[in-house]
Design a protein around this motif. Structure first.
Motif, PDB file in Angstrom:
ATOM      1  N   GLU A  74       0.750  -1.151   0.109  1.00 25.34           N
ATOM      2  CA  GLU A  74      -0.015   0.063  -0.014  1.00 25.34           C
ATOM      3  C   GLU A  74       0.819   1.241  -0.163  1.00 25.34           C
ATOM      4  OE1 GLU A  74      -4.098   1.747   0.699  1.00 25.34           O
ATOM      5  OE2 GLU A  74      -3.037  -0.184  -0.133  1.00 25.34           O
ATOM      6  N   ALA A  75       0.453   2.122  -0.857  1.00 26.19           N
ATOM      7  CA  ALA A  75       1.218   3.544  -0.862  1.00 26.19           C
ATOM      8  C   ALA A  75       1.227   4.067   0.538  1.00 26.19           C
ATOM      9  CB  ALA A  75       0.634   4.368  -1.834  1.00 26.19           C
ATOM     10  N   PRO A  76       2.322   4.879   0.965  1.00 23.77           N
ATOM     11  CA  PRO A  76       2.350   5.719   2.074  1.00 23.77           C
ATOM     12  C   PRO A  76       1.372   6.876   1.831  1.00 23.77           C
ATOM     13  CG  PRO A  76       4.297   5.994   1.034  1.00 23.77           C
ATOM     14  CD  PRO A  76       3.450   4.829   0.191  1.00 23.77           C
ATOM     15  N   ALA A  77       0.871   7.497   3.315  1.00 23.32           N
ATOM     16  CA  ALA A  77      -0.397   8.598   2.904  1.00 23.32           C
ATOM     17  C   ALA A  77       0.091   9.710   1.914  1.00 23.32           C
ATOM     18  CB  ALA A  77      -0.552   9.088   4.366  1.00 23.32           C
ATOM     19  N   ASP A  78       1.449  10.162   2.039  1.00 24.99           N
ATOM     20  CA  ASP A  78       1.754  11.088   1.120  1.00 24.99           C
ATOM     21  C   ASP A  78       2.170  11.009  -0.279  1.00 24.99           C
ATOM     22  OD1 ASP A  78       4.139  10.084   2.125  1.00 24.99           O
ATOM     23  OD2 ASP A  78       5.030  11.840   2.546  1.00 24.99           O
ATOM     24  N   LEU A  79       2.087   9.656  -0.594  1.00 24.84           N
ATOM     25  CA  LEU A  79       2.145   9.314  -1.987  1.00 24.84           C
ATOM     26  C   LEU A  79       0.947   8.599  -2.350  1.00 24.84           C
ATOM     27  CD1 LEU A  79       5.686   7.632  -2.553  1.00 24.84           C
ATOM     28  CD2 LEU A  79       4.812   9.604  -3.552  1.00 24.84           C
ATOM     29  N   MET A  80      -0.391   8.727  -1.680  1.00 23.51           N
ATOM     30  CA  MET A  80      -1.570   8.205  -2.029  1.00 23.51           C
ATOM     31  C   MET A  80      -2.130   9.113  -3.190  1.00 23.51           C
ATOM     32  SD  MET A  80      -3.440   5.583  -1.447  1.00 23.51           S
ATOM     33  CE  MET A  80      -2.927   5.011   0.276  1.00 23.51           C
ATOM     34  N   ASP A  81      -2.133  10.230  -3.125  1.00 21.77           N
ATOM     35  CA  ASP A  81      -2.583  11.369  -4.070  1.00 21.77           C
ATOM     36  C   ASP A  81      -1.625  11.944  -5.019  1.00 21.77           C
ATOM     37  OD1 ASP A  81      -3.835  13.298  -5.830  1.00 21.77           O
ATOM     38  OD2 ASP A  81      -5.381  13.619  -4.137  1.00 21.77           O
ATOM     39  N   ARG A  82      -1.630  11.582  -6.111  1.00 28.56           N
ATOM     40  CA  ARG A  82      -0.262  12.142  -6.968  1.00 28.56           C
ATOM     41  C   ARG A  82      -0.751  12.539  -8.267  1.00 28.56           C
ATOM     42  NH1 ARG A  82       4.104   7.050  -7.056  1.00 28.56           N
ATOM     43  NH2 ARG A  82       5.134   8.647  -8.134  1.00 28.56           N
ATOM     44  N   ARG A  83      -2.083  13.213  -8.238  1.00 31.92           N
ATOM     45  CA  ARG A  83      -2.742  13.673  -9.575  1.00 31.92           C
ATOM     46  C   ARG A  83      -1.827  14.623 -10.635  1.00 31.92           C
ATOM     47  NH1 ARG A  83      -8.382  15.103  -7.602  1.00 31.92           N
ATOM     48  NH2 ARG A  83      -7.914  13.402  -5.810  1.00 31.92           N
ATOM     49  N   VAL A  84      -0.876  15.350  -9.803  1.00 32.33           N
ATOM     50  CA  VAL A  84      -0.309  16.287 -10.601  1.00 32.33           C
ATOM     51  C   VAL A  84       1.185  16.361 -10.085  1.00 32.33           C
ATOM     52  CG1 VAL A  84       0.170  18.372 -11.872  1.00 32.33           C
ATOM     53  CG2 VAL A  84      -2.089  17.585 -11.529  1.00 32.33           C
ATOM     54  N   GLU A  85       2.182  15.815 -10.807  1.00 33.64           N
ATOM     55  CA  GLU A  85       3.655  15.884 -10.272  1.00 33.64           C
ATOM     56  C   GLU A  85       4.294  16.890 -11.215  1.00 33.64           C
ATOM     57  OE1 GLU A  85       3.581  11.522  -8.505  1.00 33.64           O
ATOM     58  OE2 GLU A  85       5.186  11.996 -10.143  1.00 33.64           O
ATOM     59  N   ILE A  86       5.178  17.644 -10.388  1.00 30.07           N
ATOM     60  CA  ILE A  86       6.044  18.746 -11.343  1.00 30.07           C
ATOM     61  C   ILE A  86       7.362  18.132 -11.242  1.00 30.07           C
ATOM     62  CG2 ILE A  86       6.429  20.185  -9.240  1.00 30.07           C
ATOM     63  CD1 ILE A  86       6.260  22.473 -11.458  1.00 30.07           C
ATOM     64  N   THR A  87       8.172  18.268 -12.124  1.00 26.32           N
ATOM     65  CA  THR A  87       9.544  17.818 -12.451  1.00 26.32           C
ATOM     66  C   THR A  87      10.429  19.053 -12.794  1.00 26.32           C
ATOM     67  OG1 THR A  87       9.846  17.244 -14.428  1.00 26.32           O
ATOM     68  CG2 THR A  87       8.626  15.820 -13.186  1.00 26.32           C
ATOM     69  N   GLY A  88      11.787  18.772 -12.413  1.00 24.95           N
ATOM     70  CA  GLY A  88      12.821  19.698 -12.812  1.00 24.95           C
ATOM     71  C   GLY A  88      14.064  19.338 -12.027  1.00 24.95           C
ATOM     72  N   PRO A  89      15.073  20.268 -12.438  1.00 21.78           N
ATOM     73  CA  PRO A  89      16.346  19.719 -12.047  1.00 21.78           C
ATOM     74  C   PRO A  89      16.734  20.101 -10.336  1.00 21.78           C
ATOM     75  CG  PRO A  89      16.638  21.806 -13.201  1.00 21.78           C
ATOM     76  CD  PRO A  89      15.186  21.024 -13.409  1.00 21.78           C
ATOM     77  N   ALA A  90      17.573  19.287  -9.813  1.00 22.77           N
ATOM     78  CA  ALA A  90      17.607  19.294  -8.069  1.00 22.77           C
ATOM     79  C   ALA A  90      18.519  20.792  -8.234  1.00 22.77           C
ATOM     80  CB  ALA A  90      18.456  18.109  -8.036  1.00 22.77           C
ATOM     81  N   GLU A  91      18.032  21.800  -8.197  1.00 25.46           N
ATOM     82  CA  GLU A  91      18.460  23.038  -8.266  1.00 25.46           C
ATOM     83  C   GLU A  91      17.677  24.243  -7.256  1.00 25.46           C
ATOM     84  OE1 GLU A  91      18.666  24.445 -12.252  1.00 25.46           O
ATOM     85  OE2 GLU A  91      20.346  23.424 -12.852  1.00 25.46           O
ATOM     86  N   PRO A  92      18.510  24.738  -6.281  1.00 23.89           N
ATOM     87  CA  PRO A  92      17.841  25.455  -5.193  1.00 23.89           C
ATOM     88  C   PRO A  92      16.641  26.240  -5.637  1.00 23.89           C
ATOM     89  CG  PRO A  92      20.109  25.914  -5.099  1.00 23.89           C
ATOM     90  CD  PRO A  92      19.804  24.933  -6.517  1.00 23.89           C
ATOM     91  N   LYS A  93      16.511  27.157  -6.869  1.00 18.04           N
ATOM     92  CA  LYS A  93      15.402  28.187  -7.036  1.00 18.04           C
ATOM     93  C   LYS A  93      14.116  27.032  -7.543  1.00 18.04           C
ATOM     94  CE  LYS A  93      13.803  31.269 -10.293  1.00 18.04           C
ATOM     95  NZ  LYS A  93      13.939  32.270 -11.445  1.00 18.04           N
ATOM     96  N   MET A  94      14.721  25.967  -8.281  1.00 20.90           N
ATOM     97  CA  MET A  94      13.693  25.077  -8.842  1.00 20.90           C
ATOM     98  C   MET A  94      12.937  24.286  -7.730  1.00 20.90           C
ATOM     99  SD  MET A  94      11.993  23.632 -11.618  1.00 20.90           S
ATOM    100  CE  MET A  94      10.674  22.617 -11.421  1.00 20.90           C
ATOM    101  N   ILE A  95      13.726  23.866  -6.830  1.00 18.21           N
ATOM    102  CA  ILE A  95      13.232  23.051  -5.688  1.00 18.21           C
ATOM    103  C   ILE A  95      12.183  23.939  -4.970  1.00 18.21           C
ATOM    104  CG2 ILE A  95      13.967  21.914  -3.534  1.00 18.21           C
ATOM    105  CD1 ILE A  95      16.710  21.283  -4.754  1.00 18.21           C
ATOM    106  N   ILE A  96      12.652  25.208  -4.589  1.00 18.08           N
ATOM    107  CA  ILE A  96      11.729  25.663  -3.906  1.00 18.08           C
ATOM    108  C   ILE A  96      10.407  26.044  -4.480  1.00 18.08           C
ATOM    109  CG2 ILE A  96      11.420  28.145  -2.807  1.00 18.08           C
ATOM    110  CD1 ILE A  96      14.442  28.150  -2.083  1.00 18.08           C
ATOM    111  N   ASN A  97      10.507  26.479  -5.801  1.00 14.16           N
ATOM    112  CA  ASN A  97       9.340  27.019  -6.532  1.00 14.16           C
ATOM    113  C   ASN A  97       8.349  25.738  -6.817  1.00 14.16           C
ATOM    114  OD1 ASN A  97       9.830  29.689  -6.839  1.00 14.16           O
ATOM    115  ND2 ASN A  97      10.773  29.458  -9.066  1.00 14.16           N
TER     116      ASN A  97
END
Length: 517
Positions: A74-97
């Motif tokens: 079973e998926a953990p609680a914070d991975l149960m609803d994944r209807r929209v995921e945003i992706t991007g490079p592991a860079e500070p500004k991108m991570i925050i935004n």
């Protein structure tokens, strides 16, 4: 010798690359380095069989797994609803935004969207560690970026099994980049994530078989035991972005059963893998890249099989990335992008996907609306089993694209995109907006692979001219003359090799990596 850092480590990064972390990386590499190399050799052997005319197929030896009655954890609680995921490079500004964006999940990327300079890799790990602890702050161009209160769930994508991190050596040889990215993040953040009610979650790229998933599962168990956290704490979503892996979806989920969080339709790498798998086959030529959409037969079949497989096993079925991006300076471009994304996400939601990817914050409301319309208040639609779907092996290898053609415009676009992307990548940028599309290593791979395929097999353009070395060189010189940017000469040299070499290079990043700091 044990573990050695072969590059200068900034003082600020030394807390991430601590003695304890290095010892953990050494243990991972010593335990799994040999198996990784053996599996890469197995990949090469399978490719030789494909080059000889064999088609990928479902494995007879794993039929019992495909026909068995089992489900993933079973998926953990914070991975149960994944209807929209945003992706991007592991860079500070991108991570925050991205964490602030309103998406359900943020995938921080060390792979296709990150140019893996030593600085970028270490800065990404530092920024993620600060983000986990809610202390990340970034200042740029007079602006200060901070984390808000409601954040997306963090998932990290390490680099693929084929890559190495040359700046860290274990017993005299470069460490696996997969083990480096995974191990460094896990060591520094697993306990902190658990204390905050989440966990260490990952996306796994470029897998080609269930045996490679088994290796990851063994890595997870070893790492959890080493760090004294319960087995099953780590959760992983596998990108089905290679043609061989499409025939082993059940088996991949089975191998990762207690750690599996779902499968993702990694469409751009999947198109690249289709070209690469059938590189020796003139009967498998694909038309212009823009014509290979998600509705062409082999892409539709692959998506349908992924949804059916995931829901049968209780796993999330995640849709792919729409490459269209808005342009805040051009309303017309923005409206076209929004409509394309709206259409794509509506199709995914109605087909049964439990969530999808976007690459830009402005696309989140569009994607969210389409999934809200189908899911309502439900976190997913796994109960929709799609048992009516019947995908045959021949459906997955069918190269027919109705109305498809190879055009001079398509050749030019591939050259232009490859040159611009390589220029950006060599400059330290792994995700680049080019012609109102978000290009990363996967989309650049399609461009250069099609050029090689068309030249090698002499594809005929609509006007009757054949794609040849002479045509490629002429168009490349014309496109190069129209561009400005750093490292374009090196980019052109790399592209020449990738397109004109008689042997197909498995990944452009393997050759280009030598040019990075």
């Amino acid at each position: 010798m044990t573990v050695e850092v072969q590059a200068k480590t900034p003082e600020a990064a030394q807390t991430v690359l601590s003695p304890g972390a290095l010892e953990f990386l050494r243990a991972l590499q010593r335990e799994f380095g040999t198996r990784r190399r053996e599996l890469l050799a197995r990949r090469a052997a399978r490719q030789r069989a494909f080059d000889a005319g064999e088609d990928p197929d479902f494995l007879p030896e794993t039929r019992a797994v495909r026909e068995g009655d089992w489900r993933v954890a079973e998926a953990p609680a914070d991975l149960m609803d994944r209807r929209v995921e945003i992706t991007g490079p592991a860079e500070p500004k991108m991570i925050i935004n991205a964490l602030n964006s309103g998406a359900k999940v943020f995938m921080a990327d060390f792979e296709d969207a990150l140019s893996p300079t030593w600085h970028n890799v270490l800065a990404g790990q530092r920024a993620l560690a600060a983000a986990v602890r809610r202390t990340l702050v970034h200042e740029a161009q007079g602006k200060t970026y901070r984390l808000g209160e409601a954040l997306a769930t963090l998932v990290v994508r390490p680099r693929g099994w084929h890559l190495e991190e040359r700046h860290v050596h274990v017993d005299g040889a470069p460490i696996s980049a997969s083990l480096f990215d995974f191990g460094l993040f896990l060591f520094g953040n697993a306990h902190e994530l658990l204390e905050r009610g989440s966990g260490p979650y990952f996306y796994l790229p470029k897998l080609e078989s269930h045996l490679e998933a088994r290796l990851w599962n063994d890595v997870f168990n070893f790492a959890q035991d080493y760090l004294r956290i319960p087995r099953g704490t780590i959760r992983a979503t596998v990108l089905i972005e290679t043609l061989p892996a499409a025939f082993e979806m059940d088996e991949i989920l089975f191998e990762l059963k207690d750690h599996a969080a779902g499968l993702n339709a990694g469409r751009w790498d999947y198109i690249f893998s289709f070209i690469k798998t059938f590189r020796a086959r003139p009967d498998k030529l694909l038309p212009d890249r823009a014509q290979v959409t998600m509705t062409v037969p082999f892409m539709h079949a692959y998506t349908e099989l992924l949804i059916k497989t995931c829901h049968k096993r209780g796993a999330h079925a995640m849709g792919g990335m729409a490459a269209f991006i808005p342009n805040r300076k051009d309303p017309e471009v923005t409206e076209r992008a929004l409509e394309k994304v709206r259409e794509d996400k509506r199709r995914e939601a109605r087909a049964g996907c439990d969530g999808t990817w976007v690459a830009h914050p402005d696309l989140i409301p569009v994607a969210m609306a389409e999934f809200d319309a189908v899911l309502g208040d439900a976190p997913h639609q796994k109960a929709r089993g799609r048992e009516e779907v019947a995908v045959r092996a021949e459906d997955l290898v069918n190269a027919d694209v109705p109305g498809g053609a190879v055009t001079e415009a398509g050749v030019r676009n591939n050259i232009n995109v490859a040159l611009q992307y390589l220029s950006a990548w060599l400059s330290g940028t792994g995700a680049a907006a080019i012609h109102n599309l978000m290009e990363d290593a996967a989309t650049a791979e399609i461009s250069r692979a099609q050029l090689w395929q068309w030249r090698t097999h002499g594809a005929t353009l609509e006007g009757g001219e054949r794609v040849s070395e002479a045509l490629y060189r002429r168009l490349k010189d014309e496109e190069l003359a129209s561009l400005q940017g750093a490292h374009l000469e090196t980019a052109a040299e790399l592209l020449d090799h990738l397109v004109l070499n008689p042997e197909f290079e498995t990944f452009l990043t393997l050759r280009a990596y030598a040019h990075l700091d």
